[in-house]
Enzyme design. Sequence first.
Site, mmCIF file in Angstrom:
data_model
loop_
_atom_site.group_PDB
_atom_site.id
_atom_site.type_symbol
_atom_site.label_atom_id
_atom_site.label_comp_id
_atom_site.label_asym_id
_atom_site.label_seq_id
_atom_site.Cartn_x
_atom_site.Cartn_y
_atom_site.Cartn_z
ATOM 1 N N ASP A 8 52.698 66.345 -13.130
ATOM 2 C CA ASP A 8 52.776 66.222 -11.746
ATOM 3 C C ASP A 8 53.700 67.026 -11.052
ATOM 4 O O ASP A 8 54.762 67.301 -11.776
ATOM 5 C CB ASP A 8 52.869 64.710 -11.470
ATOM 6 C CG ASP A 8 53.027 64.302 -10.063
ATOM 7 O OD1 ASP A 8 51.945 64.747 -9.326
ATOM 8 O OD2 ASP A 8 53.866 63.507 -9.699
ATOM 9 N N ASP A 10 55.218 66.225 -7.263
ATOM 10 C CA ASP A 10 55.965 65.769 -6.237
ATOM 11 C C ASP A 10 56.550 64.556 -6.755
ATOM 12 O O ASP A 10 55.879 63.528 -7.442
ATOM 13 C CB ASP A 10 55.278 65.625 -5.162
ATOM 14 C CG ASP A 10 54.861 66.762 -4.397
ATOM 15 O OD1 ASP A 10 55.547 67.865 -4.591
ATOM 16 O OD2 ASP A 10 53.881 66.560 -3.499
ATOM 17 N N CYS A 100 44.414 69.888 -6.116
ATOM 18 C CA CYS A 100 43.547 69.266 -5.341
ATOM 19 C C CYS A 100 43.876 69.001 -3.779
ATOM 20 O O CYS A 100 44.860 68.377 -3.290
ATOM 21 C CB CYS A 100 43.193 67.730 -5.783
ATOM 22 S SG CYS A 100 42.121 66.729 -4.672
ATOM 23 N N HIS A 102 42.022 67.921 -1.152
ATOM 24 C CA HIS A 102 41.088 66.844 -0.747
ATOM 25 C C HIS A 102 41.850 65.676 -0.101
ATOM 26 O O HIS A 102 43.225 65.423 -0.573
ATOM 27 C CB HIS A 102 39.978 66.601 -1.468
ATOM 28 C CG HIS A 102 39.187 67.665 -1.944
ATOM 29 N ND1 HIS A 102 39.160 68.182 -3.215
ATOM 30 C CD2 HIS A 102 38.573 68.845 -1.053
ATOM 31 C CE1 HIS A 102 38.454 69.579 -3.469
ATOM 32 N NE2 HIS A 102 38.054 69.694 -1.913
ATOM 33 N N CYS A 108 35.710 64.177 -4.140
ATOM 34 C CA CYS A 108 35.893 65.463 -4.828
ATOM 35 C C CYS A 108 36.007 64.856 -6.283
ATOM 36 O O CYS A 108 36.053 63.655 -6.469
ATOM 37 C CB CYS A 108 37.096 66.434 -4.390
ATOM 38 S SG CYS A 108 38.594 65.680 -4.832
ATOM 39 N N CYS A 110 38.231 66.626 -8.213
ATOM 40 C CA CYS A 110 39.530 67.285 -8.896
ATOM 41 C C CYS A 110 40.693 66.506 -8.344
ATOM 42 O O CYS A 110 41.834 66.948 -8.530
ATOM 43 C CB CYS A 110 39.663 68.701 -8.198
ATOM 44 S SG CYS A 110 39.555 68.801 -6.371
ATOM 45 N N ASP A 139 54.722 60.146 -12.159
ATOM 46 C CA ASP A 139 55.480 59.160 -11.432
ATOM 47 C C ASP A 139 54.543 58.105 -11.087
ATOM 48 O O ASP A 139 55.145 57.077 -10.355
ATOM 49 C CB ASP A 139 56.269 59.714 -10.542
ATOM 50 C CG ASP A 139 55.826 60.415 -9.267
ATOM 51 O OD1 ASP A 139 54.731 60.955 -9.422
ATOM 52 O OD2 ASP A 139 56.312 59.861 -8.113
HETATM 53 MG MG MG Z 1 54.172 62.415 -8.060
HETATM 54 ZN ZN ZN Z 2 39.847 67.618 -4.941
#
Ligand code: MG
Ligand code: ZN
Length: 169
Positions: A8, A10, A100, A102, A108, A110, A139
Amino acid sequence: MKKLAILDRDGTFIWEPEKPEGVDPRETFPLKGAEEVQFLPGAIEGMKKLREAGYTLVMATNQTFLGTEKHPQDVFDAVMNKIKNELAMHGLSFDFIMVCPHGPDDGCTCRKPAIGGLYPYMGTVEEGVDFQNSLMFGDRDTDRQFADNLKVRFVKIETNGPFVIPELF
Ligand SMILES: [Mg+2]
Ligand SMILES: [Zn+2]
């Protein structure tokens, strides 16, 4: 077969802005520009160790409402360029970046925890993906569910670090 270290973005390997209090938790508060990119403690080192241990690095991120006024594409691109350039200085790169763009109600396939965003990549891995020995670092609960859906081991990172890799090696 390829073993993946899926990260991931952020709050996992770069700093994530805190959400203001009392706002809709589904709202998005993206980085405002490349100048806000900060790698979390241990992140570069951890990625290097993963590479050295034979993992292929992949990024999987939900970037809610990307391409709208709330989250302009050019700001996101500047942030990603900064990240890629900094990683390149350490000889690191992602084999695939899943984004992603969206919203939570777009339906969606994704948006994590859905795993559809990785299918195009998996189709290109000729030798196959070694899910049993792959890892997902994240996280949030959505990252944990994503790992479960992929049937890979989840490594929990506290939001905004430090980035810690498990004792595997
Ligand atoms: Mg994160
Ligand atoms: Zn998506």
